[in-house]
Design a protein around this motif. Structure first.
Motif, short mmCIF file in Angstrom:
data_model
loop_
_atom_site.label_atom_id
_atom_site.label_comp_id
_atom_site.label_asym_id
_atom_site.label_seq_id
_atom_site.Cartn_x
_atom_site.Cartn_y
_atom_site.Cartn_z
N THR A 1 0.73 -1.17 -0.07
CA THR A 1 -0.04 0.11 -0.09
C THR A 1 0.80 1.37 -0.16
N ALA A 2 1.85 1.26 0.73
CA ALA A 2 2.85 2.44 0.97
C ALA A 2 3.41 2.31 -0.58
N GLY A 3 3.89 1.63 -1.03
CA GLY A 3 4.30 1.35 -2.48
C GLY A 3 3.44 2.14 -3.30
N ALA A 4 2.09 1.60 -3.35
CA ALA A 4 1.31 2.12 -4.42
C ALA A 4 0.97 3.62 -4.08
N LEU A 5 0.94 4.09 -2.68
CA LEU A 5 0.76 5.40 -2.77
C LEU A 5 2.12 6.17 -3.20
N TRP A 6 3.32 5.73 -2.97
CA TRP A 6 4.63 6.33 -3.42
C TRP A 6 4.36 6.61 -4.84
N VAL A 7 3.93 5.61 -5.80
CA VAL A 7 3.90 5.50 -7.00
C VAL A 7 2.83 6.63 -7.59
N ILE A 8 1.68 6.79 -6.74
CA ILE A 8 0.75 7.87 -7.21
C ILE A 8 1.25 9.36 -6.87
N ALA A 9 1.74 9.39 -5.54
CA ALA A 9 2.35 10.81 -5.11
C ALA A 9 3.38 11.31 -5.88
N SER A 10 4.29 10.54 -6.07
CA SER A 10 5.53 10.85 -7.11
C SER A 10 5.31 11.06 -8.24
N GLY A 11 4.12 10.95 -8.83
CA GLY A 11 3.53 11.45 -10.12
C GLY A 11 3.37 12.82 -10.32
N LYS A 12 3.37 13.56 -9.28
CA LYS A 12 3.05 14.76 -9.21
C LYS A 12 4.61 15.70 -9.63
N PRO A 13 4.42 16.46 -10.47
CA PRO A 13 5.80 17.29 -10.87
C PRO A 13 6.40 17.72 -9.40
N GLU A 14 7.43 18.12 -9.20
CA GLU A 14 8.12 18.48 -7.95
C GLU A 14 7.77 18.08 -6.59
N TRP A 15 7.21 16.67 -6.49
CA TRP A 15 6.74 16.33 -5.19
C TRP A 15 8.03 15.70 -4.32
N VAL A 16 8.00 16.06 -3.21
CA VAL A 16 9.01 15.67 -2.09
C VAL A 16 8.50 14.88 -1.11
N ALA A 17 8.84 13.66 -1.07
CA ALA A 17 8.37 12.52 0.04
C ALA A 17 8.36 13.21 1.46
N GLY A 18 9.54 13.65 1.98
CA GLY A 18 9.62 13.84 3.33
C GLY A 18 9.49 12.75 4.07
N GLY A 19 8.71 12.76 5.13
CA GLY A 19 8.50 11.41 5.95
C GLY A 19 7.34 10.55 5.48
N PHE A 20 6.68 10.91 4.16
CA PHE A 20 5.63 9.90 3.81
C PHE A 20 4.72 9.29 4.74
N ALA A 21 4.31 9.99 5.51
CA ALA A 21 3.39 9.56 6.81
C ALA A 21 4.00 8.63 7.74
N SER A 22 5.30 8.69 7.93
CA SER A 22 6.06 7.94 8.88
C SER A 22 5.72 8.52 10.22
N ASN A 23 5.75 7.44 11.09
CA ASN A 23 5.48 7.93 12.66
C ASN A 23 6.83 8.22 12.91
N GLY A 24 7.13 9.38 14.09
CA GLY A 24 8.21 9.73 14.69
C GLY A 24 8.21 10.50 15.96
N PHE A 25 9.22 10.50 16.70
CA PHE A 25 9.24 11.15 18.12
C PHE A 25 10.51 12.24 18.00
N GLY A 26 10.35 13.20 18.84
CA GLY A 26 11.64 14.30 18.97
C GLY A 26 11.38 14.91 17.56
N ASP A 27 12.34 15.27 16.79
CA ASP A 27 12.30 15.86 15.58
C ASP A 27 11.43 15.37 14.70
N LEU A 28 11.02 14.20 14.46
CA LEU A 28 10.24 13.68 13.37
C LEU A 28 8.80 13.75 13.84
N SER A 29 8.50 13.94 15.16
CA SER A 29 7.10 14.16 15.60
C SER A 29 6.58 15.61 15.08
#
Length: 163
Positions: free
Chosen positions: A16-44
């Motif tokens: 599912t994450a792979g499918a979303l990556w393919v879809i989202a990366s189809g937008k010009p100038e798209w930057v993945a960033g954290g790609f909805a990943s969980n995090g704490f500290g600076d990644l929260s």
């Protein structure tokens, strides 16, 4: 049944994450960033520390699993479990997205972290440990509640027989 279920969930989350990556990366100038990943500290999203993120994930998973067990157990109204489960998951997300982006499921955290990489992979351990701990506590607590309930019912039945 547990191991195949876990494997299937993780594979599904990665696909599912792979499918979303393919879809989202189809937008010009798209930057993945954290790609909805969980995090704490600076990644929260709110820059919450490790202890706060661990606490909220354990607590939210506890309540989620507790509600799932309660609404699907013997004696619960049949056919309606999806309503309280769905509403609980909505509330859990509203509360914890600003803290960790909400995990409550290790597979949900694994898929996006694999695509985000780097620090997100380094913090993935928390989003396996916390939901597992929260689920175990919910299971133990629920078992204790139902065992106590069974004991109370037995005592009431025995008292009626004696009277």
């Amino acid at each position: 049944h547990v191991v195949p279920y876990i494997i299937a969930q993780v594979i599904g989350a990665i696909l599912t994450a792979g499918a979303l990556w393919v879809i989202a990366s189809g937008k010009p100038e798209w930057v993945a960033g954290g790609f909805a990943s969980n995090g704490f500290g600076d990644l929260s999203p709110g820059k919450y520390g490790l202890a706060a993120c661990l606490s909220i994930e354990v607590l939210m998973t506890f309540f989620f699993v507790f509600i799932i067990i309660g609404t699907t157990s013997k004696g619960a109204a049949t056919g309606f479990a999806g309503i309280p489960i769905g509403l609980a998951l909505t509330l859990i997300h509203l509360v914890s997205i600003p803290v960790t982006k909400t995990s409550v499921n290790p597979a949900r955290s694994t898929g996006p972290a694999l695509f985000a990489g780097g620090e997100y992979l380094g913090q993935l351990w928390l989003f396996w440990v916390a939901p597992i701990v929260g689920a175990l506590i919910a299971g133990w607590f629920t078992r204790w509640m139902y065992e106590r309930e069974g004991i109370v019912e037995t005592i009431v039945v025995e008292e009626r027989r004696v009277s």
